[in-house]
Write a protein that holds these residues in place. Structure first.
Motif, short mmCIF file in Angstrom:
data_model
loop_
_atom_site.label_atom_id
_atom_site.label_comp_id
_atom_site.label_asym_id
_atom_site.label_seq_id
_atom_site.Cartn_x
_atom_site.Cartn_y
_atom_site.Cartn_z
N MET A 1 0.81 -1.21 0.00
CA MET A 1 0.00 0.00 0.00
C MET A 1 0.85 1.27 0.00
N ALA A 2 2.13 1.17 0.30
CA ALA A 2 2.99 2.34 0.28
C ALA A 2 3.35 2.76 -1.14
N LEU A 3 3.20 1.84 -2.10
CA LEU A 3 3.66 2.10 -3.46
C LEU A 3 2.55 2.15 -4.49
N ALA A 4 1.38 1.60 -4.18
CA ALA A 4 0.24 1.57 -5.10
C ALA A 4 -1.02 1.45 -4.27
N PRO A 5 -2.19 1.76 -4.83
CA PRO A 5 -3.42 1.67 -4.06
C PRO A 5 -3.57 0.28 -3.43
N GLU A 6 -3.83 0.25 -2.14
CA GLU A 6 -3.81 -1.01 -1.39
C GLU A 6 -4.87 -1.99 -1.87
N ASN A 7 -4.52 -3.26 -1.77
CA ASN A 7 -5.46 -4.33 -2.10
C ASN A 7 -6.02 -4.21 -3.51
N THR A 8 -5.17 -3.78 -4.45
CA THR A 8 -5.57 -3.73 -5.86
C THR A 8 -4.63 -4.63 -6.66
N LEU A 9 -5.04 -5.02 -7.85
CA LEU A 9 -4.22 -5.90 -8.67
C LEU A 9 -2.86 -5.27 -9.00
N PRO A 10 -2.78 -3.97 -9.34
CA PRO A 10 -1.47 -3.39 -9.60
C PRO A 10 -0.54 -3.45 -8.38
N SER A 11 -1.09 -3.29 -7.18
CA SER A 11 -0.24 -3.35 -5.99
C SER A 11 0.34 -4.75 -5.80
N PHE A 12 -0.46 -5.77 -6.07
CA PHE A 12 0.03 -7.14 -5.93
C PHE A 12 1.06 -7.47 -7.01
N ARG A 13 0.79 -7.04 -8.23
CA ARG A 13 1.75 -7.30 -9.32
C ARG A 13 3.08 -6.60 -9.05
N LEU A 14 3.01 -5.36 -8.56
CA LEU A 14 4.23 -4.62 -8.26
C LEU A 14 5.02 -5.31 -7.15
N ALA A 15 4.34 -5.78 -6.13
CA ALA A 15 5.03 -6.47 -5.03
C ALA A 15 5.76 -7.71 -5.55
N GLY A 33 -22.87 -12.35 -2.44
CA GLY A 33 -22.10 -13.57 -2.25
C GLY A 33 -20.78 -13.66 -2.99
N ILE A 34 -20.15 -12.52 -3.27
CA ILE A 34 -18.85 -12.51 -3.94
C ILE A 34 -17.76 -12.24 -2.91
N ALA A 35 -16.71 -13.05 -2.93
CA ALA A 35 -15.56 -12.82 -2.06
C ALA A 35 -14.70 -11.72 -2.66
N ILE A 36 -14.53 -10.62 -1.93
CA ILE A 36 -13.76 -9.48 -2.41
C ILE A 36 -12.54 -9.26 -1.52
N VAL A 37 -11.59 -8.53 -2.08
CA VAL A 37 -10.34 -8.24 -1.37
C VAL A 37 -10.38 -6.79 -0.89
N LEU A 38 -10.61 -6.62 0.40
CA LEU A 38 -10.78 -5.29 0.99
C LEU A 38 -10.51 -5.37 2.48
N HIS A 39 -9.75 -4.43 3.00
CA HIS A 39 -9.42 -4.44 4.42
C HIS A 39 -10.57 -3.98 5.30
N ASP A 40 -11.14 -2.81 4.97
CA ASP A 40 -12.15 -2.20 5.84
C ASP A 40 -13.54 -2.75 5.56
N ASP A 73 -6.25 5.54 -8.68
CA ASP A 73 -5.65 5.41 -10.02
C ASP A 73 -6.56 4.63 -10.97
N GLY A 74 -7.87 4.75 -10.78
CA GLY A 74 -8.81 4.08 -11.66
C GLY A 74 -9.01 2.61 -11.40
N ASN A 75 -8.50 2.12 -10.28
CA ASN A 75 -8.61 0.70 -9.95
C ASN A 75 -9.89 0.41 -9.16
N HIS A 76 -10.36 -0.83 -9.26
CA HIS A 76 -11.54 -1.26 -8.52
C HIS A 76 -11.17 -2.28 -7.45
N VAL A 77 -12.09 -2.54 -6.56
CA VAL A 77 -11.91 -3.59 -5.56
C VAL A 77 -11.94 -4.93 -6.29
#
Length: 234
Positions: A1-15, A33-40, A73-77
């Motif tokens: 999350m320090a380098l790209a919007p947290e819990n987004t696909l670009p952040s995971f790819r960058l890591a 009933g969809i499993a999503i990736v979100l902290h809060d 940056d235009g990213n979605h959950v």
């Protein structure tokens, strides 16, 4: 999350590009009933503009409603499945809401190749017990604020680890000792520290014998690790 919007696909790819061995993220369930990736529990903190704030708990929203929100940056959950598609390293999948358990089990049962790189984690023993029932072949890890964390676990952390069938213990720094880490290793548990926010944290983790730790800035984390290992070699 320090380098790209947290819990987004670009952040995971960058890591992954930076060289992490494992990704940690949080999962919740939408109203449909969809499993999503979100902290809060809501989008209030991570929405990029006012249109995504004040919508209420994501548990009350459909994924279509959630996906329409820009989280930077235009990213979605992303959905849990989208993250599986976009990553290749090991995954710590932290269960933030117990009601997502059935959907997680459904997804991993259909993706046996991905199941091998997943570990379900949670602060909530009941979530881990449920995953043990639904997906017994997927490893589990307990997260705590520290040790012994008696307010949350009056019966003892070791008892929770045993009853949930956990193979890993992710502990906050409070109360940690070399003796505790050694005892946990002897009992067969992996040990992870959190949060790791400086080279001093990495040095301490290495001294204690941790298997790993979680960072918000993977580039800094890799640099800290290299520095600490180089120091230890001299």
């Amino acid at each position: 999350m320090a380098l790209a919007p947290e819990n987004t696909l670009p952040s995971f790819r960058l890591a992954e590009q930076i060289g992490v061995h494992e990704l940690e993220f949080d999962v919740r369930l939408t109203a449909d009933g969809i499993a999503i990736v979100l902290h809060d529990a809501t989008l209030d903190r991570t929405a990029a503009d006012e249109s995504g704030r004040g919508l209420g708990p994501v548990a009350d929203l459909t994924y279509k409603q959630i996906r329409a929100v820009d989280v930077g940056d235009g990213n979605h959950v992303p959905t849990f499945e989208e993250v599986l598609d976009a990553t290749t390293v090991s995954l710590q999948v932290e269960i933030k809401a117990g009601e997502v358990a059935e959907q997680l089990a459904h997804v991993v049962s259909a993706r046996p190749a991905d199941a091998e790189r997943i570990r379900f984690t949670s602060f909530q023993p009941e979530a881990l017990r449920r995953m043990r029932e639904l997906a017994p072949d997927i490893s589990r890890g307990l997260i705590t604020m520290g040790y012994p964390d008696r307010e949350r676990h009056p019966g003892g952390i070791e008892a929770v680890l045993a009853e949930t069938g956990a193979s890993a213990f992710y502990c906050g720094w409070d109360g940690l000792t070399e003796e505790l880490v050694s005892r946990m290793h002897d009992a067969g548990y992996e040990m992870g520290a959190w949060p790791v926010r400086s080279v001093d944290d990495v040095r301490r983790g290495l001294e204690l014998g941790f298997n790993g730790g979680t960072v918000d800035d993977p580039r800094a984390g890799c640099d800290w690790l290299a520095q600490a290992i180089a120091e230890a070699a001299h």
